[in-house]
Scaffold this motif. Sequence first.
Motif, PDB file in Angstrom:
ATOM      1  N   ALA A 103      12.103   5.195   7.010  1.00  0.00           N
ATOM      2  CA  ALA A 103      10.642   5.039   7.037  1.00  0.00           C
ATOM      3  C   ALA A 103      10.784   4.999   5.097  1.00  0.00           C
ATOM      4  CB  ALA A 103       9.693   6.178   7.414  1.00  0.00           C
ATOM      5  N   GLY A 104       9.800   4.147   4.225  1.00  0.00           N
ATOM      6  CA  GLY A 104       9.820   3.627   3.409  1.00  0.00           C
ATOM      7  C   GLY A 104      10.891   4.243   2.338  1.00  0.00           C
ATOM      8  N   THR A 105      10.756   5.650   1.793  1.00  0.00           N
ATOM      9  CA  THR A 105      11.455   6.285   0.658  1.00  0.00           C
ATOM     10  C   THR A 105      12.134   7.146   1.484  1.00  0.00           C
ATOM     11  OG1 THR A 105       9.369   7.231  -0.340  1.00  0.00           O
ATOM     12  CG2 THR A 105      10.537   5.324  -1.002  1.00  0.00           C
ATOM     13  N   LEU A 159       7.038 -10.482   8.336  1.00  0.00           N
ATOM     14  CA  LEU A 159       6.537  -9.307   8.580  1.00  0.00           C
ATOM     15  C   LEU A 159       7.451  -8.372   8.195  1.00  0.00           C
ATOM     16  CD1 LEU A 159       3.498  -8.600  10.531  1.00  0.00           C
ATOM     17  CD2 LEU A 159       4.392  -9.927   8.170  1.00  0.00           C
ATOM     18  N   ASP A 160       7.748  -7.213   6.730  1.00  0.00           N
ATOM     19  CA  ASP A 160       8.286  -5.621   6.448  1.00  0.00           C
ATOM     20  C   ASP A 160       7.688  -4.602   7.181  1.00  0.00           C
ATOM     21  OD1 ASP A 160       9.828  -3.822   5.839  1.00  0.00           O
ATOM     22  OD2 ASP A 160       9.925  -5.308   3.963  1.00  0.00           O
ATOM     23  N   THR A 161       8.389  -4.341   8.700  1.00  0.00           N
ATOM     24  CA  THR A 161       7.910  -3.355   8.688  1.00  0.00           C
ATOM     25  C   THR A 161       8.727  -2.203   8.377  1.00  0.00           C
ATOM     26  OG1 THR A 161       9.116  -3.252  10.803  1.00  0.00           O
ATOM     27  CG2 THR A 161       6.728  -4.211  10.422  1.00  0.00           C
ATOM     28  N   ARG A 162       9.204  -2.306   7.953  1.00  0.00           N
ATOM     29  CA  ARG A 162      10.594  -0.811   7.622  1.00  0.00           C
ATOM     30  C   ARG A 162      10.079  -0.257   6.045  1.00  0.00           C
ATOM     31  NH1 ARG A 162      12.680   2.201  10.752  1.00  0.00           N
ATOM     32  NH2 ARG A 162      12.547   0.859  12.355  1.00  0.00           N
ATOM     33  N   GLN A 163      10.416  -1.088   4.980  1.00  0.00           N
ATOM     34  CA  GLN A 163      10.210  -0.294   3.333  1.00  0.00           C
ATOM     35  C   GLN A 163       9.013   0.006   3.092  1.00  0.00           C
ATOM     36  OE1 GLN A 163      11.241  -3.514  -1.112  1.00  0.00           O
ATOM     37  NE2 GLN A 163      10.747  -4.683   0.633  1.00  0.00           N
ATOM     38  N   GLY A 196       2.708  -1.325   4.516  1.00  0.00           N
ATOM     39  CA  GLY A 196       1.656  -0.133   2.966  1.00  0.00           C
ATOM     40  C   GLY A 196       0.864  -1.382   2.922  1.00  0.00           C
ATOM     41  N   ALA A 197       0.190  -0.284   2.413  1.00  0.00           N
ATOM     42  CA  ALA A 197      -1.297  -1.175   2.180  1.00  0.00           C
ATOM     43  C   ALA A 197      -1.684  -2.471   1.107  1.00  0.00           C
ATOM     44  CB  ALA A 197      -1.992  -0.158   0.862  1.00  0.00           C
ATOM     45  N   VAL A 198      -0.447  -3.075   0.620  1.00  0.00           N
ATOM     46  CA  VAL A 198      -0.435  -4.391  -0.609  1.00  0.00           C
ATOM     47  C   VAL A 198       0.033  -4.951   0.497  1.00  0.00           C
ATOM     48  CG1 VAL A 198       0.741  -5.416  -2.091  1.00  0.00           C
ATOM     49  CG2 VAL A 198       0.238  -3.384  -2.658  1.00  0.00           C
ATOM     50  N   GLN A 199       0.984  -4.844   1.873  1.00  0.00           N
ATOM     51  CA  GLN A 199       1.560  -5.699   2.830  1.00  0.00           C
ATOM     52  C   GLN A 199       0.418  -5.785   3.852  1.00  0.00           C
ATOM     53  OE1 GLN A 199       4.729  -7.101   5.388  1.00  0.00           O
ATOM     54  NE2 GLN A 199       5.074  -5.551   4.642  1.00  0.00           N
ATOM     55  N   GLU A 200      -0.494  -4.932   4.016  1.00  0.00           N
ATOM     56  CA  GLU A 200      -1.689  -5.396   5.701  1.00  0.00           C
ATOM     57  C   GLU A 200      -2.617  -5.617   4.732  1.00  0.00           C
ATOM     58  OE1 GLU A 200      -4.443  -2.156   6.808  1.00  0.00           O
ATOM     59  OE2 GLU A 200      -2.647  -1.081   7.404  1.00  0.00           O
ATOM     60  N   ALA A 201      -2.869  -5.527   3.959  1.00  0.00           N
ATOM     61  CA  ALA A 201      -4.320  -6.328   2.964  1.00  0.00           C
ATOM     62  C   ALA A 201      -3.909  -7.429   2.886  1.00  0.00           C
ATOM     63  CB  ALA A 201      -4.414  -6.312   1.102  1.00  0.00           C
TER      64      ALA A 201
END
Length: 378
Positions: A103-105, A159-163, A196-201
């Motif tokens: 999940a992310g990092t 979309l990228d739901t993992r990074q 993530g905030a950037v992709q969601e926005a």
Amino acid sequence: VTADQFRIALTACQHWEQGYFSAYADLVHKAPDLVLQVGDYIYEKSFGGGPDVRHFSGSDPVTLANYRARHALYKTDPHLQAAHAAAAWLAAPDDHEVENDYAGTHSALSESEAFLRRRANAYQAYLEHMPISLTRLTPGGVRFHGKVDIGDLARLYLLDTRQYRSPQPGAPEGRARGAVVPRAEADQSEGRSMLGAVQEAWLTGELACPQPPWTILAQQTLFAPLALQRPEGEMIWSDMWDGYPAAREAVLKALGGEAIQRALILSGDVHSFWRNDILHKGRHIANEIVTSCLASRNAPAALFATAEADNPHVKYLDNAHAGYTLAEFDRHGARISFRAVRNLTDPESEVFELHVAEIEGPGKPGKPIAREGMPFDD
């Protein structure tokens, strides 16, 4: 550019050891305009439960050389080679391209610094072996998400739901882990992010703009809510969107906006075929189509045994077959064909049409999907 119709082949979850890639022979025969691969293109590890039809060589990949070798092994499969030659591809990874359930990092297995090195190696090998422009490299990682217009017929958001996601609810501190947990545990953490905030926005801003007849979200895992009734109460699988209810609410609100004419969500990950109604505040706003594993064992039977009975928005579920999904769109509607492999242990297995879903279009005039003369026959 005017587009009367468009055909997408949706694939996910191809484990080298657990099955042959015979589904791709059928996919090539059906001549899609686009192959959409939504994750688990490679697997980083073996799983028990056999029997396996072939085997990985070497240990689980960690270094760049390891991941390059794993991708190179996959590319030796003749059916996969033929599919890459037959059509354009659009792809984004899920977890197994790096490590299960990360999940992310956050890793389930190692400390952050070691995992980030492993993730960087995996991303680089993925970029080198997949049809993705190296311009997607950014100072903070790799931008896998983006959009593509299919003429004036559809806009597809990948979309990228993992990074960028937060750790799953119930995961140990500082680590990632998917598990069955109480729904209340997921609901308690409103700040947990899936995109993530950037992709969601970016996504919510895009969905507020005027859209063509079809708006398609392609992403990695089951989007619809899924109540798993257990003796101890209502549970959820934390690695799906159920683990991130506030993030899902933001997408639902955007999909319910006035700019959207007809929305379709294309998903993978859960090793089973699904057709779900997506509801928001009692209003139907989208359909979700989930493709099964192209070549892998299905999800544990007990996990989804009562899913249809306990979730009225689940309109179809098959957890007994592997394969891929063929979706054809026009302005009149969409025809969704779940195509199943007869025998994963046969490298030339027959593929048959397991189920067909018809979805009405946004009501715009146009040529309806052909019922005769199209290569959907089996």
